[in-house]
Design an enzyme around this catalytic site. Structure first.
Site, mmCIF file in Angstrom:
data_model
loop_
_atom_site.group_PDB
_atom_site.id
_atom_site.type_symbol
_atom_site.label_atom_id
_atom_site.label_comp_id
_atom_site.label_asym_id
_atom_site.label_seq_id
_atom_site.Cartn_x
_atom_site.Cartn_y
_atom_site.Cartn_z
ATOM 1 N N LYS A 18 0.841 -1.389 -0.056
ATOM 2 C CA LYS A 18 -0.133 -0.061 -0.071
ATOM 3 C C LYS A 18 0.784 1.224 0.035
ATOM 4 C CE LYS A 18 -1.754 1.809 4.061
ATOM 5 N NZ LYS A 18 -1.734 3.272 4.398
ATOM 6 N N ASN A 19 1.927 1.394 0.946
ATOM 7 C CA ASN A 19 2.691 2.485 1.187
ATOM 8 C C ASN A 19 3.598 2.737 -0.042
ATOM 9 O OD1 ASN A 19 1.159 3.072 3.298
ATOM 10 N ND2 ASN A 19 2.635 2.375 4.712
ATOM 11 N N CYS A 113 -4.914 8.673 9.208
ATOM 12 C CA CYS A 113 -5.171 7.859 10.579
ATOM 13 C C CYS A 113 -5.213 8.963 11.533
ATOM 14 C CB CYS A 113 -4.129 6.842 10.833
ATOM 15 S SG CYS A 113 -4.165 5.353 9.740
ATOM 16 N N ARG A 118 0.225 14.799 13.506
ATOM 17 C CA ARG A 118 0.963 14.459 12.206
ATOM 18 C C ARG A 118 1.218 15.826 11.484
ATOM 19 N NH1 ARG A 118 -1.564 8.754 9.596
ATOM 20 N NH2 ARG A 118 0.509 8.983 9.001
ATOM 21 N N ASP A 304 3.982 0.315 12.154
ATOM 22 C CA ASP A 304 2.712 -0.272 11.544
ATOM 23 C C ASP A 304 2.575 -1.774 11.814
ATOM 24 O OD1 ASP A 304 3.132 1.703 8.224
ATOM 25 O OD2 ASP A 304 2.633 2.294 10.486
ATOM 26 N N ARG A 395 -9.001 -0.109 3.776
ATOM 27 C CA ARG A 395 -8.253 0.915 3.194
ATOM 28 C C ARG A 395 -6.862 0.333 3.153
ATOM 29 N NH1 ARG A 395 -6.572 5.553 6.841
ATOM 30 N NH2 ARG A 395 -5.102 5.673 5.151
HETATM 31 C C1 EPZ Z 1 4.190 6.861 6.884
HETATM 32 O O1 EPZ Z 1 3.463 7.858 7.460
HETATM 33 C C2 EPZ Z 1 3.006 5.768 6.736
HETATM 34 N N1 EPZ Z 1 2.061 6.037 5.761
HETATM 35 C C3 EPZ Z 1 2.514 5.330 8.113
HETATM 36 O O2 EPZ Z 1 1.848 4.253 7.787
HETATM 37 C C4 EPZ Z 1 3.800 4.871 8.802
HETATM 38 O O3 EPZ Z 1 3.464 4.605 10.369
HETATM 39 C C5 EPZ Z 1 4.780 5.981 8.771
HETATM 40 O O4 EPZ Z 1 5.314 6.292 7.429
HETATM 41 C C6 EPZ Z 1 6.047 5.651 9.580
HETATM 42 O O5 EPZ Z 1 6.681 4.541 9.180
HETATM 43 C C7 EPZ Z 1 2.185 6.099 4.211
HETATM 44 O O6 EPZ Z 1 3.361 5.671 4.058
HETATM 45 C C8 EPZ Z 1 1.026 6.633 3.707
HETATM 46 P P1 EPZ Z 1 6.716 9.800 9.065
HETATM 47 P P2 EPZ Z 1 4.093 9.413 7.450
HETATM 48 O O7 EPZ Z 1 6.569 11.213 8.279
HETATM 49 O O8 EPZ Z 1 4.941 9.462 6.274
HETATM 50 C C9 EPZ Z 1 7.114 13.056 12.424
HETATM 51 C C10 EPZ Z 1 -0.076 2.899 7.794
HETATM 52 O O9 EPZ Z 1 -0.570 2.208 8.609
HETATM 53 N N2 EPZ Z 1 7.051 13.982 11.261
HETATM 54 O O10 EPZ Z 1 7.555 8.909 8.699
HETATM 55 O O11 EPZ Z 1 3.334 10.325 7.885
HETATM 56 C C11 EPZ Z 1 5.695 12.295 12.501
HETATM 57 O O12 EPZ Z 1 4.882 13.142 13.542
HETATM 58 C C12 EPZ Z 1 0.661 4.104 7.910
HETATM 59 O O13 EPZ Z 1 0.174 2.396 6.801
HETATM 60 C C13 EPZ Z 1 7.261 15.220 11.717
HETATM 61 O O14 EPZ Z 1 7.532 15.394 13.034
HETATM 62 O O15 EPZ Z 1 5.242 8.895 8.549
HETATM 63 C C14 EPZ Z 1 6.102 10.901 13.173
HETATM 64 O O16 EPZ Z 1 6.416 11.171 14.594
HETATM 65 C C15 EPZ Z 1 0.118 4.748 9.323
HETATM 66 N N3 EPZ Z 1 7.235 16.203 10.585
HETATM 67 C C16 EPZ Z 1 7.643 10.678 12.632
HETATM 68 O O17 EPZ Z 1 8.100 11.979 12.045
HETATM 69 C C17 EPZ Z 1 6.881 15.777 9.278
HETATM 70 O O18 EPZ Z 1 7.035 16.769 8.604
HETATM 71 C C18 EPZ Z 1 7.508 9.782 11.389
HETATM 72 O O19 EPZ Z 1 6.432 10.088 10.395
HETATM 73 C C19 EPZ Z 1 6.778 14.640 9.060
HETATM 74 C C20 EPZ Z 1 6.782 13.483 10.200
#
Ligand code: EPZ
Length: 425
Positions: A18-19, A113, A118, A304, A395
């Site tokens: 998916k991702n 989610c 986020r 995840d 989803r």
């Molecule tokens: C991706 O989300 C995935 N979603 C999430 O999977 C997954 O949990 C996550 O990566 C971590 O592996 C998709 O790929 C569509 P991050 P993403 O940016 O990109 C902080 C699922 O179940 N952060 O790696 O949003 C954030 O708050 C979903 O498939 C900032 O601070 O995750 C978090 O604490 C749920 N500022 C950490 O980084 C930013 O600008 C990691 O977030 C961006 C993120």
């Protein structure tokens, strides 16, 4: 509806990731010719992002349930602001793709989610360094404008972020000059996106390491590209096999992507046999023992799979501790497990799980992976568990009821058209 107590036996084939799919499909916007994307999972997130591209003018044709033909050339706008954009988080990858193609973008902020804050500050940091100004219009729409000057940049991410790494990569493939991303995320879907873009003629080096170097190119030619298998879907079935004390073969996987999950299950006492494109989880040999888990960016244990493994640990005697180091509030589903008799206490980013016995109760999915955790809990609980809000599960998990039925689970999808007699799907 799931009647628990039956160990899972048999084999299941994992679908495309998916991702990866929700990043690669927006990536087609950057292409100068039509593309064919294969091994796409049959999930609603893919339908949503494909419809958004179609609404923007692209020709999108579903060849079969796992294959899309997309011609991005007719796209005549750099805006994606209709309601469907809010339906899923990954729609924000259109910011990077549209900025990369038009040097402007206007995209509605994502939904997705609801666990914790986020933010997208790191995405915006990357775009700003590349020359884009950004405005937040009435709190819901991000507008980027780099029409004055759009170029590569050296970007250090303050936190490892999958979305920021993907979004900047999308913006950079056609940007003037070189972009260097430092402290980049290393997930398999980041490598898959880079491989897809490079197969079109992009120049990306180092995906999968902390430093990714991208040299802008003029032209991207059409390709046929097949998406990697979904490591999280695979991990979910592995956790279900262990929770039900069954023995399951999971096909169409990349063992290297599952190393942290396989090693944790071995630590619990499961037998794990790895083959080129399959893994066998055998939890029939001995009682499972408690473990501690800390979620980390790849190659650490994937966040995840955290909910699914917490559900698994509620069935294992002893005290297990899970540390969710990626998200600041990813335990909302725990209250649903507690309704089923789970003994879990949450202290900030720690969940302390006392193994015990689960009994069926009406529960709901609070997000995609939480829904998977409820499904696993239902497979082991005494009685029949009724999970609502299963659109969250659909989803991210294609044909989930059929796949679990093929493993011997007593599971069926039921519709409540008007809150009385249920009709079985
Ligand atoms: C991706 O989300 C995935 N979603 C999430 O999977 C997954 O949990 C996550 O990566 C971590 O592996 C998709 O790929 C569509 P991050 P993403 O940016 O990109 C902080 C699922 O179940 N952060 O790696 O949003 C954030 O708050 C979903 O498939 C900032 O601070 O995750 C978090 O604490 C749920 N500022 C950490 O980084 C930013 O600008 C990691 O977030 C961006 C993120």
């Amino acid at each position: 509806m799931i009647t628990g107590g039956k160990p899972l036996f048999g084999e299941v084939t994992v679908s495309g990731a998916k991702n990866a799919a929700v990043a690669i499909i927006p990536g087609v916007v950057l292409c100068d010719e039509p593309c064919r994307i294969e091994n796409i999972p049959n999930i609603s997130d893919v339908t949503v992002i494909a419809n958004i591209l179609r609404d923007m003018g692209a020709m999108v044709r579903r060849v079969d349930k796992n294959t899309l033909d997309i011609d991005p050339r007719p796209i005549n706008t750099c805006e994606a602001t209709e309601d469907s954009v809010r339906k899923m988080r990954a729609s924000y990858y259109l910011l990077g793709a549209l900025l990369g193609r038009f040097h402007k973008a206007k995209v509605a902020l994502p939904g997705g989610c609801n666990f914790g804050v986020r933010p997208i500050d790191q995405h915006l940091k990357g775009f700003q360094l590349m020359g884009a100004s950004n405005d937040l219009i009435n709190g819901a729409i991000i507008e980027l404008d780099a029409s004055a000057s759009f170029h590569g940049a050296r970007i250090y991410f303050d936190t490892v972020s999958v979305g920021s790494t993907i979004n900047v990569m999308l913006a950079a493939v056609k940007a003037e000059g070189q972009t260097i991303i430092e402290n980049a995320a290393k997930e398999p879907h980041i490598v898959d996106l880079a491989n897809f873009l490079n197969s079109m003629g992009a120049n990306i080096r180092g995906a999968g390491t902390d430093v990714i170097k991208i040299r802008g190119v003029e032209y991207l030619h059409g390709v046929t590209y097949s998406i990697i298998p979904d490591q999280i879907e695979a991990g979910t079935y592995m956790a279900a096999a262990a929770a039900t004390r069954g023995k399951v073969t999971i096909r169409n996987i990349t063992p290297k992507h599952l190393e942290s999950i396989s090693s944790k299950l071995r630590e619990m006492g499961c037998e794990i046999d790895e083959y080129d494109e399959a893994v066998i989880v055998d939890a029939t040999q001995r009682p499972l023992n408690r473990v501690n888990i800390k979620t980390m960016p790849h190659p650490g244990f994937p966040t995840d799979c955290q909910p699914q493994f917490v559900a698994l640990l509620t069935t294992v005697k002893g005290t297990s501790i899970v540390n969710e180091s990626v998200w600041d509030n990813r335990y909302q589903y725990v209250s649903e497990l507690v309704r089923m008799g789970a003994n879990i206490s949450v202290e900030g980013r720690l969940a302390i799980i006392e193994g015990g016995h689960l009994t069926a109760a009406p529960v709901k999915a609070t997000d995609l992976r939480a829904g998977a955790a409820m499904l696993i809990a239902g497979l082991v609980a005494d009685g029949t568990t009724d999970i609502s809000n299963i659109s969250y599960i659909e989803r991210g998990y294609s044909d989930v009821v059929t796949k679990f039925q093929s493993l011997g689970a007593d599971i069926k999808k039921v519709y409540y058209p008007d809150n009385n007699a249920a009709t079985t799907a």
